[in-house]
Scaffold this active site. Structure first.
Site, mmCIF file in Angstrom:
data_model
loop_
_atom_site.group_PDB
_atom_site.id
_atom_site.type_symbol
_atom_site.label_atom_id
_atom_site.label_comp_id
_atom_site.label_asym_id
_atom_site.label_seq_id
_atom_site.Cartn_x
_atom_site.Cartn_y
_atom_site.Cartn_z
ATOM 1 N N GLY A 191 11.560 -6.961 -28.733
ATOM 2 C CA GLY A 191 12.622 -6.610 -29.218
ATOM 3 C C GLY A 191 14.266 -7.647 -28.791
ATOM 4 N N GLY A 192 13.192 -8.968 -28.603
ATOM 5 C CA GLY A 192 13.861 -10.172 -28.784
ATOM 6 C C GLY A 192 14.532 -11.090 -29.841
ATOM 7 N N ALA B 53 12.177 -13.004 -31.823
ATOM 8 C CA ALA B 53 10.933 -13.456 -32.528
ATOM 9 C C ALA B 53 10.554 -11.801 -33.467
ATOM 10 C CB ALA B 53 10.454 -13.509 -31.700
ATOM 11 N N GLY B 54 10.680 -10.881 -31.927
ATOM 12 C CA GLY B 54 10.662 -9.449 -32.290
ATOM 13 C C GLY B 54 11.698 -8.881 -33.347
ATOM 14 N N HIS C 71 12.443 -25.359 -15.260
ATOM 15 C CA HIS C 71 13.614 -26.035 -15.741
ATOM 16 C C HIS C 71 14.007 -26.978 -14.951
ATOM 17 C CE1 HIS C 71 17.491 -26.331 -17.355
ATOM 18 N NE2 HIS C 71 17.307 -26.250 -17.999
ATOM 19 N N ARG D 73 12.639 -32.008 -20.024
ATOM 20 C CA ARG D 73 12.583 -30.884 -18.710
ATOM 21 C C ARG D 73 11.749 -31.417 -17.386
ATOM 22 N NH1 ARG D 73 14.562 -25.020 -22.029
ATOM 23 N NH2 ARG D 73 15.941 -26.192 -21.953
ATOM 24 N N HIS E 213 10.377 -21.996 -15.938
ATOM 25 C CA HIS E 213 11.166 -21.383 -16.941
ATOM 26 C C HIS E 213 10.666 -20.052 -18.061
ATOM 27 C CE1 HIS E 213 15.003 -21.566 -19.705
ATOM 28 N NE2 HIS E 213 14.703 -22.024 -19.650
ATOM 29 N N GLU F 47 7.789 -16.468 -27.953
ATOM 30 C CA GLU F 47 7.442 -17.504 -27.100
ATOM 31 C C GLU F 47 5.604 -16.959 -26.231
ATOM 32 O OE1 GLU F 47 9.617 -17.002 -23.397
ATOM 33 O OE2 GLU F 47 8.231 -18.175 -21.899
ATOM 34 N N LEU G 246 15.254 -21.028 -29.579
ATOM 35 C CA LEU G 246 15.326 -19.924 -30.254
ATOM 36 C C LEU G 246 15.257 -20.141 -31.122
ATOM 37 C CD1 LEU G 246 19.519 -20.114 -28.121
ATOM 38 C CD2 LEU G 246 17.046 -18.842 -28.049
#
Lengths: 306, 277, 677
Positions: free
Chosen positions: C15-16, C18-19, C241, C311, C377, C439, C455
C-alpha cells in the site's frame, strides 16, 4: 445503520447551539444583572440618594442603631428588588429563564456525561478548565435549585432559619437565610454560606469559561492568538463577576439584621411592629403582591418627589 | 558540545526498567510484566537508544526481570522516525510515539522506570498493538479527499499562494496516529462498528475536513463535509479541553481547525436555514 | 478457501505509492481491486521519502532542460545500466504526474506567484524537483491514500490491512491466479483469487540490519516471489544514502534536499603542503572551526556538481574520509552544514527533516551542523520485469533514426521510443499475470538512483503500467476467476500452513532476532559501499552458517493470535534467501558501476557488464543462479560518468544549447548498439 435517527440525532446541531446560546442569553445575562443587583448590598454605600427617604430635617439619617452607610446599602438593594418586581411581564421573564435553565441543565448534564475527564494523565490547563466546566455545571445546578427553591418557592424546610425571604425585607431576610439565623450564625448557616460561596463561584466560572468556549464553538475566535485574547477578556469578566458575587455574599453575611430590619421598616414608612404583625399572619409567602405594594409605597413616593 | 539529550544522561551503561501492560486481546488476560534493559547513552553507543530499540532488545531476550521466560512484546511499528504514526502508545502515562522517545531523555538515570501501555481509546489486538480502524473509517464520513475527475491528464491543479500552502501543509502532516483522540476527554472507545457513524469524530478528522475545504477543488464537496460535521459526533461534540493540540506530535493547530470548522458549520447552517437548503 | 467471484479482480500487494497508484488506475478502469498491506496503507514506507519528485517544468525548460535531459541524467546517474525505453517513458510522463498530484491537492511548496516551487537535487544542474516541505513522500502518499479511500467508499477497492502476503498462487500454465495471505491479527491463512497480481512491496533494507527503511521493508514479499520462480534483477545494486543519522534502531534519513537547498558537507582538517591531514582536535565545537580548517570534500573534488553529486559518489567520499581518519571526533561522522542559511527559509523548505534531527539527536541543525554518516537506503535491483517498447523504438535502436533535438525539446513531438501504452506486459515479471511496481521493480534506476526519482518511478509504475494490468486482465484473463478449480489454491494454503507448523515446531537455541541482526551486520560490512571478492565470499559463508542456525531456531511465542514472533521469524528466513543473490550478484559483477564499487575491479566494464544481472532461485540448493541479459541502450549511447565536470557530451544543456541545436545528436544518441531482447 438503517435505524431511524433519534430526535437528538436529527436536531443535534440545533440543540447543541441552543445549549450554548441559552447559557449566554438569557442565563448569562441574568447572572450579570443578578450579581450586580445583589452586590449593591456593598456598593450601594456610594449611592447617596438611597438614604434620602430616611433623612431627618437636619439631613441626618438615624434609623435605630444604623448609620447612613447601612441605610444606603439596604436602601439601594431594596430599591433594586422593588424595581425588578415592578417589571412588566415579570412572570414571562421568569418562565423564560426557568425554561432556559432547565434546558441548559438537562442537555448540559447529558453532554457532560458524554465525556470522560482525564486530568490525571493530561494535567493541562485547558483540560482542567474542561473538567471544571462540567463540575461547576453540576454544582451550579444544585445550587440554583436550592437557591430558587428556598428563596423563591419558599421551601423553608431547607432553610436552617425556616424564615421565608420577603421582598419587603429583602436584605434582612436574605441575610438571615444565609446565616441560618437572624442574628448570629447557626451551624446550618455555615453550610448554607459555604454552599452559596461554592455555588456562586461555580456559576461565575461556568459562565465566564462558557463564554470563552462559545466563541470557539460558534467560530468567532479561530486563531490561537484570538482565543488567547478572548480568554483574557473572559477571565476579566469572570473576575469582575466574582468581585460582585463575593462582595454580595460577604455583604449579606455581615449584615446587621436588626439594623437592616429597621431601615427596611423605615423605608416602607411602617413601624417595625406592623411588619411583624403582618408576618405573623397566615398568608402564604408565595404571594408577593402584598409585599410589593407595601414595599413600594415610600420609594414611589420618593420617585414622585423627584 | 551542546548536546542536550546526552548531557542529562548518565555516562556508561545503565539499566532501565520497563513496566509493560500486556494483554492477549482486548481486556483479555491483562497483566503487567517488568524487564530490565541495559542502555548505553547516545554519545557513546551507536546512536541514541529509544523505546523501540529497547523493545527489540526484549524481543531478542524475552525474559522478565524475575527471570521468567516470556514472549516478545507485540506492538505496532513502522518508520521509526515519527512520520508513519504506527508506534503510538502510552509512555509513562502520556500518549506519544515510541520511536521518538529517547531513553536518554525520559530515563536518564540508572534504575529509571518507563511504563508502556496500549492506547485506551482503541481495542487492543495484543499487548501494545491496538486497532485504529475507526480513525480511518471516520475519514470516509467527512469525504476526506479531493474529488478529482480521474487520473487522466487534465493539466495542473489550482494555484495556491505560499501562505495558503503553508497552512495546508501543516494540516496535511497529520499521520492519523491518534494521539489527539487518545488525549481527548470527549473521544471514547467504541468497539461497536455500528456506532462509528454517530460517535465523536475527533480532532484529526475535523482538521482534515478543514484541509480539504481549503483546497479549491476540495471545496466543491464542502457541503458534504459540513453536513457531516454538523451531525451527531461532529464538531459540536468537542468539549474544548484542547488536549488534542498539546498531544499532537506534529504540532498541527488542531484547535484552530476545530474553531474554523465551528465557524464554517455555523455559517453553513444559518445559510441553510434561510435558503431552505 | 478463496471466494469465487464472477467479477474480474486484481490483487495489489503493498500500500505504498506504487501500490496505491496502481490500485487507483485499475479501479478507475472498472475492475475490483483487493489491496493487501502489512500495515494500514497510510503508514507505508513511502511516507519516509523526504526530498521531492523530479519532473521537467516550464522554468527548467526555458533554461534548456527537457524531459529528454531528465531521461539522460537518469541514465548517466545510473551508469547506463537501465533499459532505456522505460526510463524515456517515465521522464516524459513526469510532468503529467506532477499535474495529477497537484490536482489531488498535494500541498507542493509555492513561489511568491503561487506557482509550484522547485529545488535542486542530486545529479542535475537544473531545478527540477517538486517538493512539499521535506516530507514529500508523506504528502504524496496521503493524496493517493485519500483517493483510494474514495474508491473504497464506492466499493471498488477493498483493503486488507494487517495482512501479510505469503506467496503467489501459480497455476499449471505458469499463470499467477491469486495469492495466499495471512491476517496478522487472527493468523488466519487463506487464498485470494485474482486475474492479475501486482507486487508493490518496496525494498529489502532490513536485510542490511539498520537502514533508512521502515521495519516492514524486509524484502520478504519479493523473496517469496523469487522463491516461486520470479527472476530477480540487479540484486547487487543497493544504494547507500550519504546522509543519515545513526540510531540504535535505525538510520534516519537526512534528505538530499538538505544539500539541494545549499547544505555543505565538510570535515575538520588541516592543510599541510597542499594536502589535507586529519584535524588535531577533530571533536572541537563545529562553529569554532576556522574556515580554512574546514575541508568541503565534495565541493573540492566535484567542482561542477559539488554537494549534489549522485548518492553513490557522495557516500564513497564520506566513507573514505572517515576511513582515513577525518571523521568528526575521530569517529564515523561528517558534518552536513545548513547553519549559513536563513532560519525561516530552512523551516519552510526543510522543516520536516530539521524536526527529525531535533527530536532524535537533540540539536538544532539551524544552529549546529548535523552529524551524519551513510546508511543503506534503496535497492535499485528487484523483481525482473519485462516491457514492450513503443513502435518507433526499433528504428532508433537499429540506428535507422536518431533523436532529433528540436523534437525532443517539445514533449508533444517526442518520438514514440518509450513504452507501448497499450501493451499488456509492461512491468510484468516472468510469471504471467504477476506484475512488480515501485522499488520492488528493478527497472529505471540502473546502477544508482538519482534523488527524487523514486517517487516518480513508483507513481509512474502505478499509473502507466497499471494500464498494462488492465490490458492483461481484459485480453488474457477474461472470466477466469470463478471457473478456476479450488485445488491449486488449497494446495498453496496447505503449503503455508505446513511452513508455519514447521517453524512453530523448531526447538533449537537460536533466536530469529539475533540471526537477523547478525545478517544485517555482515551484509552491511561486506556488501554496501566497498565490496571485494574476499569479503563477499566471507559473507556468503556467513549467510550459509546463519541459514544453518536458522534451522536451529525456536520461537519464544507459539500462540495462534497476533504472533509477531512467527511473522518475523518467517521473514528472516526469506531475508536470508534474498541475501544470497545480493552477494552472488556482487561477486559475479567484476567491475565498478554506480553504487556497486569493487576496488579489485575499479573501472566500469561495458563490454562484459553492461548487462542486467538476473538471479534465479534454485529450489534444490536454495541458492541463486546468476545469468545476464543485455540492456536496451538504443537511445543514448553509454558514456563515461564524471561528475567533476558539467555535462560536456550528451543532450543539450544551457551552456551548449545553441551549438547543439544546430547539430543533430547523432554523435551520441541513436547509434548505440545495445542488444535487443
Amino acid at each position: 445503520m438503517t435505524t431511524t435517527p433519534t430526535f437528538m440525532d436529527r436536531h443535534h446541531f440545533l440543540l447543541r447551539r441552543l445549549h450554548s446560546l441559552t447559557g449566554i442569553v438569557p442565563i448569562g445575562m441574568f447572572l450579570i444583572a443578578h450579581l450586580t443587583t445583589n452586590s449593591t448590598i456593598v456598593w450601594g454605600a456610594i449611592n447617596t440618594r438611597a438614604a434620602d427617604p430616611l433623612r431627618a430635617a437636619d439631613g441626618v439619617v438615624q434609623v435605630g442603631q444604623a448609620g447612613e452607610r447601612l441605610a444606603r446599602q439596604v436602601g439601594t438593594f431594596q430599591h433594586e428588588v422593588a424595581y425588578i418586581n415592578d417589571m412588566p411581564f415579570l412572570v414571562l421573564i421568569e418562565i423564560t429563564l426557568w425554561l432556559s435553565i432547565a434546558f441548559h441543565a438537562v442537555f448540559g448534564v447529558m453532554y457532560a456525561r458524554s465525556g470522560r475527564s482525564n486530568t490525571r494523565r493530561y494535567a493541562y490547563q485547558g483540560n482542567w478548565r474542561y473538567t471544571a466546566q462540567r463540575w461547576t455545571g453540576y454544582i451550579g445546578l444544585l445550587f440554583i435549585i436550592y437557591h430558587i427553591g428556598t428563596l423563591r418557592w419558599g421551601w423553608t424546610f431547607l432553610q436552617p432559619n425556616n424564615e421565608p425571604w420577603s421582598h419587603a425585607h429583602a436584605s434582612s431576610t436574605l441575610a438571615a437565610a444565609l446565616r441560618g439565623h437572624e442574628g448570629a450564625w447557626s451551624i446550618g448557616g455555615v453550610f448554607v454560606a459555604i454552599l452559596y460561596f461554592t455555588g456562586v463561584t461555580s456559576l461565575i466560572y461556568h459562565f465566564a469559561n462558557g463564554v470563552w468556549t462559545a466563541a470557539i464553538t460558534w467560530g468567532l475566535t479561530v486563531s490561537e492568538k484570538a482565543q488567547k485574547r478572548w480568554g483574557y477578556v473572559c477571565a476579566g469578566l469572570g473576575f469582575a463577576l466574582m468581585g460582585a458575587g463575593w462582595s454580595a455574599l460577604a455583604g449579606f453575611l455581615a449584615l446587621d439584621y436588626d439594623a437592616a430590619r429597621s431601615i427596611e421598616a423605615a423605608l416602607h414608612g411602617t413601624p417595625q411592629e406592623s411588619i411583624m404583625v403582618q408576618q405573623d399572619a397566615t398568608e402564604t409567602p408565595h404571594t408577593p403582591t402584598m409585599h410589593i405594594t407595601q414595599a413600594n409605597t415610600p420609594l414611589t413616593t420618593e420617585g414622585g418627589d423627584n | 558540545m551542546s548536546n542536550t539529550t546526552t548531557s542529562i544522561a548518565q555516562a556508561g551503561t545503565r539499566t532501565v526498567r520497563f513496566r509493560i501492560k500486556r494483554a492477549d486481546g482486548h481486556k483479555k488476560n491483562v497483566r503487567w510484566e517488568e524487564y530490565d534493559v541495559p542502555v548505553t547513552s547516545g554519545s557513546e553507543g551507536s546512536g541514541s537508544a529509544n523505546v523501540i530499540s529497547c523493545l527489540q532488545h526484549i524481543a531478542a531476550n524475552p525474559v522478565t526481570r524475575h527471570g521468567e521466560r516470556t514472549t516478545p512484546i507485540t506492538y505496532d511499528v513502522g518508520c521509526l522516525e515519527e512520520v508513519c504514526g504506527s508506534c503510538t502508545m502510552l509512555i509513562n502515562g502520556h500518549v506519544r510515539q515510541a520511536c521518538s522517545c529517547l531513553i536518554d531523555t525520559c530515563a536518564p538515570r540508572d534504575g529509571d522506570v518507563i511504563t508502556l501501555e496500549p492506547m485506551t481509546k482503541f481495542p487492543v489486538i495484543r499487548d501494545l498493538w491496538v486497532d485504529r480502524a475507526r480513525l480511518f473509517e471516520t475519514l470516509k464520513r467527512t469525504s476526506a479527499w479531493v474529488p478529482i475527475d480521474g487520473t487522466y491528464h487534465l493539466g495542473a491543479g489550482p494555484m495556491e499562494t505560499p501562505d495558503e500552502q503553508q497552512v495546508r501543509y501543516k494540516l496535511s502532516e497529520c499521520m492519523s496516529c491518534g494521539c489527539c483522540l487518545e488525549a481527548c476527554p470527549q473521544y471514547l472507545i467504541e468497539e461497536d462498528v455500528e456506532n462509528w457513524d454517530s460517535a465523536f469524530v475527533g480532532a484529526a478528522v475535523i482538521s482534515q475536513a478543514r484541509y480539504f475545504n481549503m483546497h479549491e477543488t476540495g471545496a466543491s464537496t464542502k457541503k458534504l463535509r459540513l453536513d457531516a460535521l454538523s451531525e451527531a459526533g461532529g464538531v459540536s461534540d468537542c468539549g474544548n479541553a484542547q488536549n488534542c493540540v498539546k498531544a499532537c506530535p506534529k504540532e498541527i493547530p488542531l484547535t484552530e481547525s476545530i474553531a474554523a470548522m465551528g465557524r464554517a458549520v455555523t455559517v453553513h447552517k444559518i445559510k441553510q436555514f434561510f435558503s431552505g437548503q | 478457501m478463496a471466494i469465487p467471484s464472477s467479477e474480474q479482480r486484481v490483487i495489489v500487494v503493498g500500500g505504498g505509492l506504487a501500490g496505491l497508484a496502481g490500485s487507483i488506475r485499475v479501479a478507475e478502469a472498472g475492475f475490483a481491486v483487493d489491496l493487501f498491506s502489512l500495515v494500514p496503507v497510510k503508514r507505508s514506507h513511502s511516507v519516509c521519502a523526504q526530498g521531492g519528485i523530479n519532473a521537467c517544468n516550464e522554468v527548467a525548460r526555458q533554461q534548456g532542460y527537457s524531459e529528454f535531459e531528465h531521461f539522460d541524467e537518469t541514465l548517466y546517474g545510473g551508469d547506463f545500466l537501465q533499459h532505456q525505453p522505460p526510463v524515456f517513458e517515465m521522464t516524459h510522463w513526469a510532468p503529467k504526474i506532477i499535474d495529477l498530484l497537484d490536482r489531488m491537492g498535494v500541498p507542493f511548496n509555492r513561489t511568491d506567484e503561487a506557482q509550484r516551487a522547485l529545488r535542486l537535487f542530486g545529479g542535475s544542474l537544473y531545478k527540477r524537483t517538486h517538493f512539499s516541505g521535506a516530507t514529500t513522500g508523506q504528502q504524496l502518499m496521503y493524496a493517493l491514500d485519500e483517493q483510494v479511500r474514495r474508491y473504497e467508499t464506492q466499493g471498488r477497492i477493498t483493503k486488507y490491512e494487517f495482512w501479510e502476503f505469503l506467496r503467489p498462487v501459480i497455476d499449471s500454465d505458469g499463470k499467477c491466479i491469486g495469492i495466499v495471505a495471512q491476517d496478522l491479527r487472527t493468523m488466519q491463512v487463506r487464498s485470494f483469487r485474482a486475474d492479475a497480481v501486482v507486487i508493490a512491496t518496496g525494498g529489502p533494507g532490513l536485510v542490511f540490519g539498520k537502514s533508512t527503511n521502515s521495519v516492514m521493508c524486509t524484502g520478504a514479499a519479493a523473496s517469496r516471489c523469487y522463491q516461486h520462480g520470479v527472476k530477480y534483477g540487479n540484486p547487487e545494486f543497493i544504494q547507500v544514502h550519504p546522509t543519515a543519522i545513526p540510531g540504535a534502531d535505525k538510520l534516519r534519513l537526512m534528505s538530499e534536499s538538505a544539500r539541494g537547498e545549499g547544505g555543505r558537507v565538510w570535515v575538520p582538517a588541516m592543510k599541510k603542503n597542499g594536502e589535507w591531514t586529519p584535524h588535531p582536535t577533530p571533536g572541537m565545537a563545529p562553529r569554532t572551526v576556522p574556515v580554512d580548517e574546514r575541508w568541503y570534500i565534495l565541493e573540492e573534488k566535484y567542482p561542477a556538481y559539488g554537494n549534489i553529486v549522485p548518492r553513490d559518489i557522495a557516500t564513497r567520499e564520506i566513507f573514505g574520509v572517515c576511513r582515513d581518519g577525518f571523521g568528526v571526533g575521530g569517529g564515523n561522522m561528517v558534518y552536513l552544514d545548513l547553519t549559513h542559511k536563513p532560519k525561516e527559509e530552512l523551516e519552510r523548505k526543510l522543516g520536516g527533516i530539521l524536526e527529525i534531527y531535533r527530536k532524535f539527536v537533540g540539536e538544532d541543525p539551524t544552529e549546529v551542523p548535523m552529524k551524519i554518516f551513510p546508511g543503506v537506503h534503496y535497492s535499485m535491483g528487484g523483481l525482473w520485469t519485462q516491457y514492450t517498447p513503443a513502435a518507433e523504438y526499433e528504428r532508433y535502436e537499429s540506428g535507422e533514426a536518431s533523436i532529433d533535438n528540436t523534437r525532443v525539446w517539445d514533449p508533444h513531438k517526442r518520438p514514440a521510443c518509450g513504452l507501448d501504452a497499450h501493451a499488456d506486459n509492461n512491468m510484468m515479471t516472468n510469471i504471467d499475470g504477476l506484475f512488480a511496481f515501485g522499488e520492488v521493480n528493478y527497472q529505471y534506476h540502473g546502477g544508482t538512483r538519482l534523488g527524487a526519482n523514486a517517487l516518480l518511478s513508483c507513481i509512474f509504475d502505478g499509473l502507466f503500467c497499471g494500464q498494462s494490468v488492465v490490458q492483461y486482465v481484459t485480453r488474457r484473463a477474461k472470466n477466469l476467476v470463478a471457473d478456476r478449480p479450488q485445488a491449486v489454491y488449497d494446495e498453496s494454503v496447505e503449503g503455508e500452513h505446513k511452513k508455519i507448523a514447521e517453524l512453530m515446531s523448531r526447538s533449537g537455541a537460536e533466536n530469529p532476532y539475533v540471526i537477523a541482526k547478525e545478517l544485517g551486520d555482515v551484509m552491511t560490512r561486506e556488501s554496501t559501499v566497498v565490496k571485494d571478492e574476499e569479503g563477499l565470499n566471507r559473507a556468503l559463508v556467513c549467510v550459509s552458517e546463519l541459514n544453518d542456525r536458522y534451522a536451529q531456531m525456536s520461537l519464544a511465542d507459539t500462540s495462534g493470535w497476533s504472533n509477531q514472533n512467527l511473522t518475523w521469524a518467517r521473514a528472516v528466513g526469506d531475508m536470508l534467501i534474498l541475501a544470497d543473490p545480493i552477494l552472488r550478484g556482487g561477486l559475479a559483477r567484476k567491475e565498478s558501476r554506480g553504487s556497486h564499487y569493487r576496488p579489485d575491479y575499479p573501472d566500469r566494464n561495458d563490454k562484459d557488464f553492461l548487462k542486467t544481472t538476473i538471479a534465479t532461485f534454485d529450489p534444490v540448493t536454495k541458492q541463486s543462479m546468476i545469468s545476464y541479459e543485455e540492456v536496451e541502450t538504443g537511445l543514448v549511447k553509454p558514456r563515461v560518468r564524471d561528475y567533476s565536470k558539467a555535462k560536456a557530451k550528451g543532450a543539450p544543456t544551457a551552456s551548449n544549447a545553441p551549438k547543439k541545436q544546430s547539430a543533430p545528436l547523432g554523435e551520441t544518441v541513436g547509434t548505440g548498439s545495445g542488444g535487443a531482447s
